[in-house]
Design a protein around this motif. Structure first.
Motif, PDB file in Angstrom:
ATOM      1  N   GLN A  90      -7.223  -4.383   0.402  1.00 26.01           N
ATOM      2  CA  GLN A  90      -8.064  -3.196   0.423  1.00 26.01           C
ATOM      3  C   GLN A  90      -7.236  -1.942   0.695  1.00 26.01           C
ATOM      4  OE1 GLN A  90     -11.469  -2.977  -0.337  1.00 26.01           O
ATOM      5  NE2 GLN A  90     -10.980  -0.793  -0.316  1.00 26.01           N
ATOM      6  N   LEU A  91      -6.184  -2.083   1.496  1.00 30.17           N
ATOM      7  CA  LEU A  91      -5.311  -0.944   1.780  1.00 30.17           C
ATOM      8  C   LEU A  91      -4.611  -0.454   0.512  1.00 30.17           C
ATOM      9  CD1 LEU A  91      -3.689  -2.178   5.124  1.00 30.17           C
ATOM     10  CD2 LEU A  91      -5.498  -0.462   4.869  1.00 30.17           C
ATOM     11  N   LEU A  92      -4.275  -1.389  -0.373  1.00 29.43           N
ATOM     12  CA  LEU A  92      -3.673  -1.012  -1.649  1.00 29.43           C
ATOM     13  C   LEU A  92      -4.682  -0.279  -2.527  1.00 29.43           C
ATOM     14  CD1 LEU A  92      -1.436  -1.042  -3.777  1.00 29.43           C
ATOM     15  CD2 LEU A  92      -2.125  -3.376  -4.375  1.00 29.43           C
ATOM     16  N   TYR A  93      -5.913  -0.806  -2.577  1.00 28.21           N
ATOM     17  CA  TYR A  93      -6.963  -0.112  -3.341  1.00 28.21           C
ATOM     18  C   TYR A  93      -7.145   1.318  -2.817  1.00 28.21           C
ATOM     19  CZ  TYR A  93      -8.451  -4.876  -4.760  1.00 28.21           C
ATOM     20  OH  TYR A  93      -8.521  -6.161  -5.254  1.00 28.21           O
ATOM     21  N   ASP A  94      -7.183   1.433  -1.499  1.00 33.83           N
ATOM     22  CA  ASP A  94      -7.385   2.755  -0.880  1.00 33.83           C
ATOM     23  C   ASP A  94      -6.229   3.692  -1.211  1.00 33.83           C
ATOM     24  OD1 ASP A  94      -9.719   1.773   0.232  1.00 33.83           O
ATOM     25  OD2 ASP A  94      -8.839   1.421   2.212  1.00 33.83           O
ATOM     26  N   ALA A  95      -5.010   3.141  -1.200  1.00 31.73           N
ATOM     27  CA  ALA A  95      -3.835   3.964  -1.492  1.00 31.73           C
ATOM     28  C   ALA A  95      -3.875   4.497  -2.918  1.00 31.73           C
ATOM     29  CB  ALA A  95      -2.559   3.148  -1.266  1.00 31.73           C
ATOM     30  N   VAL A  96      -4.323   3.665  -3.851  1.00 35.06           N
ATOM     31  CA  VAL A  96      -4.435   4.104  -5.244  1.00 35.06           C
ATOM     32  C   VAL A  96      -5.502   5.197  -5.361  1.00 35.06           C
ATOM     33  CG1 VAL A  96      -5.077   3.412  -7.585  1.00 35.06           C
ATOM     34  CG2 VAL A  96      -3.627   1.910  -6.191  1.00 35.06           C
ATOM     35  N   LYS A  97      -6.632   4.993  -4.705  1.00 38.41           N
ATOM     36  CA  LYS A  97      -7.721   5.976  -4.771  1.00 38.41           C
ATOM     37  C   LYS A  97      -7.332   7.317  -4.166  1.00 38.41           C
ATOM     38  CE  LYS A  97     -11.891   3.160  -5.047  1.00 38.41           C
ATOM     39  NZ  LYS A  97     -13.234   2.927  -4.459  1.00 38.41           N
ATOM     40  N   GLN A  98      -6.464   7.290  -3.172  1.00 37.47           N
ATOM     41  CA  GLN A  98      -6.074   8.519  -2.480  1.00 37.47           C
ATOM     42  C   GLN A  98      -4.817   9.159  -3.069  1.00 37.47           C
ATOM     43  OE1 GLN A  98      -5.684   7.163   1.566  1.00 37.47           O
ATOM     44  NE2 GLN A  98      -7.817   6.482   1.665  1.00 37.47           N
ATOM     45  N   TYR A 145      -2.446   8.525  -9.200  1.00 38.20           N
ATOM     46  CA  TYR A 145      -3.042   7.258  -9.617  1.00 38.20           C
ATOM     47  C   TYR A 145      -4.535   7.157  -9.336  1.00 38.20           C
ATOM     48  CZ  TYR A 145       1.948   6.192  -9.316  1.00 38.20           C
ATOM     49  OH  TYR A 145       3.307   6.236  -9.439  1.00 38.20           O
ATOM     50  N   SER A 146      -5.095   8.130  -8.665  1.00 43.66           N
ATOM     51  CA  SER A 146      -6.513   8.059  -8.279  1.00 43.66           C
ATOM     52  C   SER A 146      -7.438   7.917  -9.483  1.00 43.66           C
ATOM     53  CB  SER A 146      -6.905   9.298  -7.477  1.00 43.66           C
ATOM     54  OG  SER A 146      -6.648  10.478  -8.224  1.00 43.66           O
ATOM     55  N   GLN A 147      -7.000   8.331 -10.654  1.00 45.47           N
ATOM     56  CA  GLN A 147      -7.856   8.240 -11.842  1.00 45.47           C
ATOM     57  C   GLN A 147      -8.164   6.799 -12.242  1.00 45.47           C
ATOM     58  OE1 GLN A 147      -5.464   9.155 -15.702  1.00 45.47           O
ATOM     59  NE2 GLN A 147      -4.438  10.337 -14.095  1.00 45.47           N
ATOM     60  N   ALA A 200       0.821  -1.211   0.000  1.00 43.17           N
ATOM     61  CA  ALA A 200       0.000   0.000   0.000  1.00 43.17           C
ATOM     62  C   ALA A 200       0.852   1.257   0.000  1.00 43.17           C
ATOM     63  CB  ALA A 200      -0.940   0.006   1.203  1.00 43.17           C
ATOM     64  N   VAL A 201       2.131   1.118   0.311  1.00 47.13           N
ATOM     65  CA  VAL A 201       3.064   2.235   0.186  1.00 47.13           C
ATOM     66  C   VAL A 201       3.609   2.195  -1.233  1.00 47.13           C
ATOM     67  CG1 VAL A 201       5.193   3.271   1.043  1.00 47.13           C
ATOM     68  CG2 VAL A 201       3.621   2.176   2.635  1.00 47.13           C
ATOM     69  N   LEU A 202       3.075   3.022  -2.097  1.00 49.20           N
ATOM     70  CA  LEU A 202       3.331   2.948  -3.527  1.00 49.20           C
ATOM     71  C   LEU A 202       4.655   3.570  -3.956  1.00 49.20           C
ATOM     72  CD1 LEU A 202      -0.293   3.815  -4.659  1.00 49.20           C
ATOM     73  CD2 LEU A 202       0.837   1.590  -4.894  1.00 49.20           C
ATOM     74  N   TYR A 203       5.315   4.224  -3.061  1.00 49.46           N
ATOM     75  CA  TYR A 203       6.568   4.902  -3.393  1.00 49.46           C
ATOM     76  C   TYR A 203       7.604   3.924  -3.958  1.00 49.46           C
ATOM     77  CZ  TYR A 203      10.753   7.814  -2.828  1.00 49.46           C
ATOM     78  OH  TYR A 203      11.912   8.508  -3.038  1.00 49.46           O
TER      79      TYR A 203
END
Length: 270
Positions: free
Chosen positions: A75-83, A87-89, A42-45
């Motif tokens: 779900q944490l990964l999904y949330d990280a992308v959305k936020q 990448y939120s698009q 979930a840490v996308l860096y």
């Protein structure tokens, strides 16, 4: 924990540095290797740095494995992308797909995947694993099936809080290999904390900390790792559950962990 002191920050940073196991601190300056494996987080860096580096240096690895299925933290990964500010698009598009496929979508839509492939770096997807042990086991199956059976050097990228355990999982899975495989830990960054002006804990990073773990989750993760890494009847090592290769835990780390247990219990954090 609303407030802390310098000794608590020192102990937290001691654990974080140990768990990050930063054998390779600058991916862009690494020698070329047979394989790079990134375990979704979930840490996308970490993924951002990897994809940017491979776009600039596609010859860095002969093979890239994007690793991760659907598990308890997906779900944490999904949330990280959305936020995420960039990448939120694609936040709605990635819902319900395996973690490795989320990474693939990010690579495809925000980086130059074709440039990496043109550099003769084969991209493989491992989308069934749900924990560190399976990350290693299933990645080996994918690599073997693709003809990468004689690895000599492999960079492993993982959430820094789980980096050391993940490397030990790969060492365990490959312990029967006829040729020893050199697994190199690359957490991309080592999380560290500091005290704010008000005396509360905050991240001490060179990039935007909004993309990191919540502070309670970060503390929960690093505290939970030490019991797993211990090579005793309750740990994951050869003398316990046998999930990972033996890991030596320095006495200074054990002492820091013990002090933090007392501190966090006082603040009802664990």
């Amino acid at each position: 924990m609303e407030t802390a002191d310098l000794s608590t920050v020192t102990d937290i940073n001691e654990l974080a540095k140990f768990l990050s196991d930063a054998q390779l601190q600058d991916l862009s300056s690494s020698h070329s290797v047979d394989c790079i494996i990134i375990c979704a987080s979930a840490v996308l860096y970490g993924a951002e740095v990897l994809f940017k580096t491979l776009t600039e240096r596609p010859s860095l690895a002969k093979c890239l494995v994007l690793c991760g299925g659907i598990g308890h933290s997906t779900q944490l990964l999904y949330d990280a992308v959305k936020q995420h500010p960039r990448y939120s698009q694609i936040g709605d598009e990635i819902m319900g797909i395996p973690e490795a496929c989320v990474l693939e979508q990010i690579l495809e839509k925000f980086f130059k995947k074709s440039e990496i492939s043109k550099g003769e770096c084969k991209i493989l997807i491992e989308d069934q694993s749900t924990n560190c042990g399976q990350n290693a086991l299933f990645s080996r199956k994918v690599l073997d099936q693709a003809g990468f059976k004689n690895l000599k050097t492999c960079i492993v990228i993982q959430d820094p809080t789980m980096m050391l355990r993940t490397k030990a999982s790969f060492e365990k899975v490959y312990e029967d290999s006829s040729c020893p495989v050199s697994f190199i830990s690359c957490p991309i960054f080592v999380p560290q904390m500091k005290l704010s002006h008000s005396g509360s804990l905050e991240y001490n990073t060179a990039f935007e900390s909004i993309t990191l773990w919540s502070r309670p989750r970060f503390l929960e993760l690093i505290m939970g790792e030490i019991p797993r890494l211990r090579d005793d009847e309750r740990g994951y090592g050869p003398n316990g559950k046998g999930f990972i290769a033996h890991v030596d835990i320095p006495n200074s780390v054990e002492l820091a962990w013990s002090r933090l247990v007392v501190t966090f219990r006082a603040f009802r954090q664990i």
